[in-house]
Design an enzyme around this catalytic site. Sequence first.
Site, PDB file in Angstrom:
ATOM      1  N   THR A  57       0.823  -1.215   0.000  1.00 14.03           N
ATOM      2  CA  THR A  57       0.000   0.000   0.000  1.00 14.03           C
ATOM      3  C   THR A  57       0.853   1.258   0.000  1.00 14.03           C
ATOM      4  OG1 THR A  57      -1.751  -1.170   1.189  1.00 14.03           O
ATOM      5  CG2 THR A  57      -1.813   1.237   1.231  1.00 14.03           C
ATOM      6  N   LYS A  97       9.170   0.924  12.241  1.00 15.79           N
ATOM      7  CA  LYS A  97       9.428   1.354  13.621  1.00 15.79           C
ATOM      8  C   LYS A  97       9.848   0.199  14.521  1.00 15.79           C
ATOM      9  CE  LYS A  97       5.364   1.932  12.932  1.00 15.79           C
ATOM     10  NZ  LYS A  97       4.327   1.472  11.966  1.00 15.79           N
ATOM     11  N   GLU A 114      11.120   9.128   8.853  1.00 14.32           N
ATOM     12  CA  GLU A 114       9.980  10.000   9.161  1.00 14.32           C
ATOM     13  C   GLU A 114       8.666   9.236   9.177  1.00 14.32           C
ATOM     14  OE1 GLU A 114       8.525  13.022  10.655  1.00 14.32           O
ATOM     15  OE2 GLU A 114      10.291  13.763   9.568  1.00 14.32           O
ATOM     16  N   GLY A 134       2.663   8.594  10.930  1.00 11.76           N
ATOM     17  CA  GLY A 134       2.063   8.573   9.594  1.00 11.76           C
ATOM     18  C   GLY A 134       2.284   9.870   8.847  1.00 11.76           C
ATOM     19  N   LYS A 189       7.130   3.628  18.773  1.00  6.83           N
ATOM     20  CA  LYS A 189       7.171   5.016  18.306  1.00  6.83           C
ATOM     21  C   LYS A 189       7.702   5.972  19.370  1.00  6.83           C
ATOM     22  CE  LYS A 189       3.381   4.122  15.098  1.00  6.83           C
ATOM     23  NZ  LYS A 189       1.920   4.248  14.852  1.00  6.83           N
ATOM     24  N   GLY A 206      -2.327   5.302   6.880  1.00  2.34           N
ATOM     25  CA  GLY A 206      -2.841   5.453   5.525  1.00  2.34           C
ATOM     26  C   GLY A 206      -1.716   5.452   4.507  1.00  2.34           C
TER      27      GLY A 206
END
Length: 319
Positions: A10, A98, A122, A127, A197, A296
Site C-alpha cells: 500500500t 518502527k 519519518e 504517519g 514510536k 494510511g
Amino acid sequence: MNVGIIGIGTVGKEVLSIISCQRVKIEKLLGEEIKIIKICNRTFREEFKNYSFTFDYKEILEDDSIDTIIELMGGKDIPLEIAKKTLLSKKNLITANKELLAIHGNELFQLAKKNGVKIFFEAAVGGGIPILSPLKESLFPNKLKKIRGILNGTANYILTQMSNGSSYERALIDATKKGYAETDPTFDVDGIDTAHKISLLSYLAWGELKEFTEIKINGITKLSTEDIRKAATNNQKYKLLGEAVIDEKTEKITLSIKPTLVGKDDLFYEVNGIYNAVEIEGSYTGKTIFYGEGAGGSTTANAVVSDLYKIINSRSWQI
C-alpha cells in the site's frame, strides 16, 4: 539520486505514485534527478511493467548503481538483513519500520555512522504528521523535558467508538472492517506499536535508545465499557498515551505506555478516530503539539518521499 525500493504494498505503491506525479516539483527541490533503478516485491502486478522489477531483494542490495534503498516490507528478520547489508554497502536507508529501529536501532545507527551513510525514518512515527524532522532539526535548541502522544490510530479509533457507546469487541470488529486494524491487532491494542514510536521519539530527543524490555507497556484490552462510562460522567476520556520523560537531575529517561484519563482542558481530549497527536515540551518553546492522520498509504508515503530530501540536504540523525 539512484533509488531501489523493496516492498511495493500500500505504501510502496503510493511512493511510486507521488514520485511520478510530483517529479518536477520534487526534483527541483532536491536539486537532482530521482531515478528508480529497481523495485522488488513478492508478487508482480501489471502496474509495475514500466519499472525494472525483481522478486529477489538481494539484486537491489548488490546493485552498485543504487545509492539509496527504501525498505517498506514490514516485519523484523528480513528487514534487519536488508538494513545491515544496505549500510555495510555504504548505501543510505529510508524505512517506515518502527519495530526494526526500536529493537535494533542502536546497532543500525552505529553501522550508518561507521559507514558514512544516513538512515531516515519519518514515516515510522505519526504517519502523515511531520514530527521527527521538527523534533530533531527545529526544536533542538530546547532542553526537552517531556514527549507524550496518541501514537496509534487503531487504538484511538477503538477508544473513540467506546466513548460513543460501543463495546470493545464491536469497536474492534468495526476497525477491522474499515481497514484500521490488522487481522492480528495485538501490537496496536496492547500498546507495543505505541512503544516502538515513543522509543524513537525519545532517541531523537535525548540521544538514547532505550532497551525495549525497559519500557512499561499497558494496552487498552482491559478497559471495560463501565470504565469508559465512568470517565464520561466526569467529562473525561481514556486515551492510549505514550510518554517519555527525562529527570532533569539524574538525566534518567523513563518511557511508559498506558490508557490515561484526559479532561476537556487537555488538547488530547478532542483527538478522535484514527488521528494521532504528539506534544513536545521544551525549555524555550513550551508545549508544542503536532496533529494529523496517523496512518494510511498516501500519508505514510508522503513521509517516505520527504526523507529523499533529507538524504541530500540534512545532516545524519545518528548520534
